[in-house]
Design a protein around this motif. Sequence first.
Motif, short mmCIF file in Angstrom:
data_model
loop_
_atom_site.label_atom_id
_atom_site.label_comp_id
_atom_site.label_asym_id
_atom_site.label_seq_id
_atom_site.Cartn_x
_atom_site.Cartn_y
_atom_site.Cartn_z
N PRO A 98 0.83 -1.21 0.00
CA PRO A 98 0.00 0.00 0.00
C PRO A 98 0.86 1.25 0.00
O PRO A 98 2.00 1.25 0.51
CB PRO A 98 -0.80 -0.12 1.29
CG PRO A 98 -0.74 -1.55 1.67
CD PRO A 98 0.56 -2.07 1.17
N ALA A 99 0.33 2.34 -0.55
CA ALA A 99 1.09 3.59 -0.68
C ALA A 99 1.59 4.08 0.67
O ALA A 99 2.72 4.58 0.77
CB ALA A 99 0.23 4.64 -1.36
N GLU A 408 0.40 9.78 -5.80
CA GLU A 408 -0.47 8.61 -5.91
C GLU A 408 -1.56 8.61 -4.84
O GLU A 408 -2.73 8.30 -5.11
CB GLU A 408 0.37 7.34 -5.82
CG GLU A 408 -0.43 6.05 -5.86
CD GLU A 408 0.42 4.83 -5.58
OE1 GLU A 408 -0.17 3.76 -5.32
OE2 GLU A 408 1.66 4.95 -5.61
N MET A 409 -1.16 8.95 -3.61
CA MET A 409 -2.12 8.95 -2.51
C MET A 409 -3.19 10.03 -2.68
O MET A 409 -4.35 9.84 -2.29
CB MET A 409 -1.38 9.15 -1.18
CG MET A 409 -0.45 7.99 -0.83
SD MET A 409 0.57 8.30 0.64
CE MET A 409 -0.66 8.17 1.94
N ILE A 410 -2.82 11.16 -3.27
CA ILE A 410 -3.76 12.27 -3.43
C ILE A 410 -4.68 12.04 -4.64
O ILE A 410 -5.88 12.27 -4.57
CB ILE A 410 -2.99 13.60 -3.58
CG1 ILE A 410 -2.27 13.94 -2.27
CG2 ILE A 410 -3.93 14.74 -3.97
CD1 ILE A 410 -1.28 15.07 -2.38
N THR A 411 -4.08 11.60 -5.75
CA THR A 411 -4.86 11.48 -7.00
C THR A 411 -5.42 10.09 -7.23
O THR A 411 -6.33 9.91 -8.05
CB THR A 411 -3.98 11.85 -8.20
OG1 THR A 411 -2.93 10.87 -8.34
CG2 THR A 411 -3.38 13.24 -8.04
N GLY A 412 -4.83 9.10 -6.55
CA GLY A 412 -5.25 7.73 -6.79
C GLY A 412 -4.64 7.14 -8.04
O GLY A 412 -4.95 6.00 -8.44
#
Length: 452
Positions: A98-99, A408-412
């Motif tokens: 996971p990120a 990645e965590m912000i935009t998916g």
Amino acid sequence: MEILIKASQFILSLSLLIVLHELGHFVPAKLFKTKVEKFYLFFDYKFSLFKKKIGETVYGIGWIPLGGYVKIAGMIDESMDTEQMKGEPQPWEFRSKPAWQRLIIMLGGVIVNFILGILIYICLMWVYGEKYLPNDNVKDGVWVQDALAVKLGLETGDKVISVDGKTIKKFNQIPIELINGSSFVIERNGEKIEKKIPVDFISNLVDRGKDAGSFILPRYPFVISNVGKESPNLKSDLKAKDMIVSIGGTPIKYFDEGKDLFAKLKGTKTTIEVKRGNEIKPIEVQVTGEGKLGVGLAQLPMRDLEKLGYYSLETKTYSFGQAIPAGLNKSWNTLTGYVKQLKKIFNPSTGAYKGLGGFISIGSIFPSEWSAQTFWNITAFLSIMLGFMNLLPIPALDGGHVVFTLWEMITGKKPGDKFLEYAQLVGFIILLILLIFANGNDVVRLVNSWMK
């Protein structure tokens, strides 16, 4: 022998910082059940000085002392192992985690660096305390004998009160605060005057060379270190350690006062009084046509100046509880000071880039004699510096990986492997250019010093 002692301390400090930094990546990777294939001190291109496989990890020492690394399965890193990335992601690989776990793994190294620097400073405060010259105790101001200080607008007797609105409490803080600052306030004859620091101040400072000494000093007494062989006073009664206290009947306290009086007595004979032990002794001397005695000036250590009653040093001791906030404050000041310097380096108009140094510069800051206090002070500074540098958002540094993971965590949306490969390559090129430039500066300075 001096070079060997400096180099040994540098290698010891660097090795400690690298191992602990990489351990900061290694431990969370193992906690999150991520396979770590290699744990290396220094880089091992083509071969290793030492290696041993324990479990799934190869531990080793490389031959290129430019850093170290942990090779984590399923991650685009220093190894540029793109073949591994072509296969299907496996549960034990970095890319399958996971990120938030990947973010912790990437931040582990810099977190360790910052914690290490803070812990060292706390321990130094606890064990050694602090001994320094309070700026308020320099009651008769500074001694200006350097062209750089003159360019700043300083005169002998000025008191440096503050830099960028920050009150100067310790005299030895003045040079670094002026380097990092944009304006300062002095007190001259009871009047407070604000002055701007020239944009090219750091450039001029670098051009002086590292052997030029400090550009700002407290005022010193006129203590003779030696009588020169060409001095007209060679056969006089002048001796080393004599302190001149009057010239032609005029009392003096500082060397600069004596220098000015001798300049008015060029080519004449006069009587001076020297303090020798507890005795005041009159001596007739010849002043040269240049207004000098032909003697050397002794640079007394601060403890001797304190014994003579010129300055009063302050000593602070800390309990362990008191050392914690003191160490935290020291760490914060170290970090913010370094960030200010870095900003000036990236501003071409300051010329600060000329002071950027590589391994020779870093190694030279270690003393030629072993001092545990100095070694750990420098190691704490380097640890905080290494932590901050690794946080810079440059691909190939931890900060670059952190930026991509946060994106990645912000935009998916996770950046593609090809993008990460190219980004890593670009990052390597940037770091290589910086490395060549910094160490090139070292070589140029070294050659210039040989040619002088």
